[in-house]
Design an enzyme around this catalytic site. Sequence first.
Site, PDB file in Angstrom:
ATOM      1  N   ASN A 212       0.845  -1.202   0.000  1.00  0.00           N
ATOM      2  CA  ASN A 212       0.000   0.000   0.000  1.00  0.00           C
ATOM      3  C   ASN A 212       0.872   1.241   0.000  1.00  0.00           C
ATOM      4  O   ASN A 212       2.099   1.152   0.005  1.00  0.00           O
ATOM      5  CB  ASN A 212      -0.972  -0.020   1.187  1.00  0.00           C
ATOM      6  N   ASP A 309      -5.656  -9.212  12.644  1.00  0.00           N
ATOM      7  CA  ASP A 309      -5.694  -7.790  12.987  1.00  0.00           C
ATOM      8  C   ASP A 309      -4.691  -7.582  14.121  1.00  0.00           C
ATOM      9  O   ASP A 309      -4.925  -7.988  15.257  1.00  0.00           O
ATOM     10  CB  ASP A 309      -7.111  -7.387  13.406  1.00  0.00           C
TER      11      ASP A 309
HETATM   12  N1  CTP Z   1      -4.433  -2.607  11.820  1.00  0.00           N
HETATM   13  C1  CTP Z   1      -3.772  -3.723  12.300  1.00  0.00           C
HETATM   14  N2  CTP Z   1      -3.852  -4.910  11.645  1.00  0.00           N
HETATM   15  C2  CTP Z   1      -4.572  -5.021  10.511  1.00  0.00           C
HETATM   16  C3  CTP Z   1      -5.238  -3.884   9.998  1.00  0.00           C
HETATM   17  C4  CTP Z   1      -5.151  -2.692  10.675  1.00  0.00           C
HETATM   18  O1  CTP Z   1      -3.128  -3.614  13.325  1.00  0.00           O
HETATM   19  N3  CTP Z   1      -4.638  -6.194   9.876  1.00  0.00           N
HETATM   20  C5  CTP Z   1      -4.344  -1.346  12.562  1.00  0.00           C
HETATM   21  C6  CTP Z   1      -3.725  -0.199  11.792  1.00  0.00           C
HETATM   22  O2  CTP Z   1      -2.333  -0.173  11.970  1.00  0.00           O
HETATM   23  C7  CTP Z   1      -4.362   1.011  12.416  1.00  0.00           C
HETATM   24  C8  CTP Z   1      -5.729   0.502  12.820  1.00  0.00           C
HETATM   25  O3  CTP Z   1      -5.609  -0.920  12.914  1.00  0.00           O
HETATM   26  O4  CTP Z   1      -3.666   1.456  13.567  1.00  0.00           O
HETATM   27  C9  CTP Z   1      -6.825   0.854  11.850  1.00  0.00           C
HETATM   28  O5  CTP Z   1      -6.444   0.430  10.560  1.00  0.00           O
HETATM   29  P1  CTP Z   1      -7.410   0.588   9.311  1.00  0.00           P
HETATM   30  O6  CTP Z   1      -6.752   0.022   8.097  1.00  0.00           O
HETATM   31  O7  CTP Z   1      -7.879   1.999   9.264  1.00  0.00           O
HETATM   32  O8  CTP Z   1      -8.656  -0.290   9.750  1.00  0.00           O
HETATM   33  P2  CTP Z   1      -9.074  -1.794   9.511  1.00  0.00           P
HETATM   34  O9  CTP Z   1      -9.113  -2.463  10.839  1.00  0.00           O
HETATM   35  O10 CTP Z   1      -8.229  -2.426   8.478  1.00  0.00           O
HETATM   36  O11 CTP Z   1     -10.571  -1.620   9.049  1.00  0.00           O
HETATM   37  P3  CTP Z   1     -11.170  -1.327   7.580  1.00  0.00           P
HETATM   38  O12 CTP Z   1     -10.326  -2.062   6.609  1.00  0.00           O
HETATM   39  O13 CTP Z   1     -12.552  -1.813   7.661  1.00  0.00           O
HETATM   40  O14 CTP Z   1     -11.129   0.172   7.398  1.00  0.00           O
END
Ligand code: CTP
Length: 401
Positions: A212, A309
Amino acid sequence: MGTVNTRPHVVLGVTGGIAAYKACELLRLLQKGGAEVQVIMTRNACEFVNPLTFETLSGYPAVTDTFDRPERWSVEHVAMAKWADLFVIAPATANILAKMAAGIADDMLSTTVLATAAPVLVAPAMNTGMYINPATQANMNVLRNRGIHFADPASGYLACGDTGVGKLAPVEDIAARCFELLGRKQDLNGLRVLVTAGPTREMLDPVRYISNRSSGKMGYALAAAAKARGAEVTLLTGPVSLTVPEGVHAVSFLSTEDLLNAMLDNAALNDIIIQAAAPADYRPVNVETQKIKKQHGEPFVLTMVENPDVAATVGAVKRDNQTFVGFAAETEKVLEHAAKKLEKKNLDLIVANDVTAPGAGFDVDTNIVTLIARNRQQSLPLASKREVADAILDEILRIRA
Ligand code: CTP
């Protein structure tokens, strides 16, 4: 480094240039702001300004090389190096910059600045040709990368008759930078901070990956700011093209699973955990061991599986005295989505930003964020990532108080 007390100690180094007389004004501004100032002059500086001027203004003997015996350096330079809360060299000639870059210590000023642990600010002033010469530029780069601060010269009419860059920065600006550096709080002293930064890479085959647009700049700014404020900092870094801030312990990760493992190894040891990395939410089910071949006109279908996550995993095992911060990069319903993530991942603070806003998001040096804590919300104006980092650290301390 000396402690910042009510009267901060500044060592003012003056080198030989026509702008040396402006150092008298800088000295007065520093004193006006409450600093105690001692002056070190190079031999050449004494040709431009009489040491007596600095002695009278500072109330200390001006240290010079003209009448001092060299054997005094070894004792005196250490004492002054330790006395300093801040070291400022204004004007700084090409010569002192070159000596500092090379670590040469052949007079009182170069010896003392080499010995000091205080922050160092240099204000170059010289002829344009000397300033833009690749040798000078390379020396300044070396110094910048070592954490030396610069008050960059202005453009204008120079003493040599040329017009161009090389004019000493306005003394008011140099003084302001001095107080900014002196005011740097050590309010994270004794705290361990873990910061994650950058994107992950999910490999498809030996030559391809999914990633990304994260540049890692926000995470690196947080690591640098926490370090400057006295924390012991560990940086888990994805593949980025940034230099690890000095004194920060860095561990590299590639995939989201690597990041999770590095987090689980380090999280328990830290008081503050800031998840600024951008982990990929999905990875290919299979990582091919050989390079994937063209499909000869057939659509290429890639099956992906959800990654763990990382934030939610760490949030679930967080201790009461740990502060856990996450980010939410959104393109719509920014605050609503961010607040949900705060809850879901058991964060204490989430930094929300609309990555579509100009000046925010990927690969720029600025950001526009809203800090959402459990019981309060604060929108910050457009600011440098370093300023945003300091505001996040301020908010973390408020939460911990
Ligand atoms: N994050 C994480 N592990 C993942 C995805 C996200 O630790 N697999 C963390 C990111 O580092 C950030 C927070 O969670 O601090 C939010 O990340 P974001 O990408 O905005 O959210 P997602 O949980 O991926 O939700 P969505 O894809 O639905 O927006």
